[in-house]
Scaffold this motif. Structure first.
Motif, short mmCIF file in Angstrom:
data_model
loop_
_atom_site.label_atom_id
_atom_site.label_comp_id
_atom_site.label_asym_id
_atom_site.label_seq_id
_atom_site.Cartn_x
_atom_site.Cartn_y
_atom_site.Cartn_z
N VAL A 5 69.01 -42.06 49.92
CA VAL A 5 69.53 -40.71 50.09
C VAL A 5 68.55 -39.76 49.40
O VAL A 5 68.60 -39.57 48.19
CB VAL A 5 70.94 -40.56 49.49
CG1 VAL A 5 71.48 -39.15 49.72
CG2 VAL A 5 71.89 -41.60 50.07
N SER A 7 66.49 -36.18 48.47
CA SER A 7 66.81 -34.79 48.22
C SER A 7 66.24 -33.96 49.37
O SER A 7 65.14 -34.22 49.86
CB SER A 7 66.17 -34.36 46.90
OG SER A 7 66.44 -33.02 46.63
N GLU A 8 66.99 -32.97 49.83
CA GLU A 8 66.53 -32.11 50.92
C GLU A 8 65.41 -31.21 50.43
O GLU A 8 65.49 -30.67 49.33
CB GLU A 8 67.70 -31.27 51.44
CG GLU A 8 67.37 -30.37 52.59
CD GLU A 8 66.82 -31.10 53.81
OE1 GLU A 8 65.68 -30.79 54.21
OE2 GLU A 8 67.50 -31.97 54.35
N ARG A 15 73.02 -29.53 52.60
CA ARG A 15 73.69 -30.77 53.01
C ARG A 15 73.04 -31.97 52.35
O ARG A 15 71.91 -31.91 51.88
CB ARG A 15 73.61 -30.93 54.54
CG ARG A 15 74.41 -29.87 55.27
CD ARG A 15 74.28 -30.03 56.75
NE ARG A 15 72.92 -29.67 57.17
CZ ARG A 15 72.51 -29.68 58.42
NH1 ARG A 15 73.33 -30.06 59.38
NH2 ARG A 15 71.28 -29.33 58.72
N VAL A 16 73.78 -33.06 52.33
CA VAL A 16 73.28 -34.31 51.77
C VAL A 16 73.64 -35.42 52.77
O VAL A 16 74.66 -35.33 53.46
CB VAL A 16 73.86 -34.57 50.36
CG1 VAL A 16 75.36 -34.75 50.39
CG2 VAL A 16 73.19 -35.74 49.70
N THR A 19 77.87 -38.75 51.08
CA THR A 19 78.65 -38.31 49.93
C THR A 19 78.86 -39.50 48.99
O THR A 19 78.68 -40.66 49.40
CB THR A 19 80.03 -37.80 50.38
OG1 THR A 19 80.75 -38.90 50.96
CG2 THR A 19 79.91 -36.64 51.36
N ALA A 39 69.68 -35.06 44.68
CA ALA A 39 69.96 -35.05 46.12
C ALA A 39 71.23 -34.29 46.48
O ALA A 39 71.30 -33.64 47.52
CB ALA A 39 70.05 -36.47 46.66
N GLY A 40 72.25 -34.34 45.64
CA GLY A 40 73.52 -33.70 45.96
C GLY A 40 73.76 -32.37 45.28
O GLY A 40 74.85 -31.80 45.43
#
Length: 72
Positions: A5, A7-8, A15-16, A19, A39-40
């Motif tokens: 997952v 990081s954007e 968004r991620v 969850t 990431a979140g």
């Protein structure tokens, strides 16, 4: 299976990919989930929510996901 997952990196994208609840399901089914630090953040999930609540591990960069050796 190993799932990452990241990081954007796109500006104003919050968004991620997964969850913490979804990550918990992956881990429950014996998948390894690696969450990049931060990431979140845009979606309101701290790094601690991934590891303590969901059971994932996290690292500092995307390089780790793409070049780490698969788990046995």
């Amino acid at each position: 299976m190993k799932v990452g997952v990241p990081s954007e990196i796109k500006p104003n994208e919050h968004r991620v990919g997964l969850t913490p609840t979804a990550v918990r399901e992956y881990v429950t089914h014996n998948h390894e989930v690696l969450v990049q630090s931060g990431a979140g953040n845009g979606a309101g999930y701290s790094d601690e929510s991934w590891s303590s609540d969901a059971g994932s591990s996290y690292s500092g960069g995307a390089y780790h996901y793409y070049y780490s050796k698969p788990s046995a």
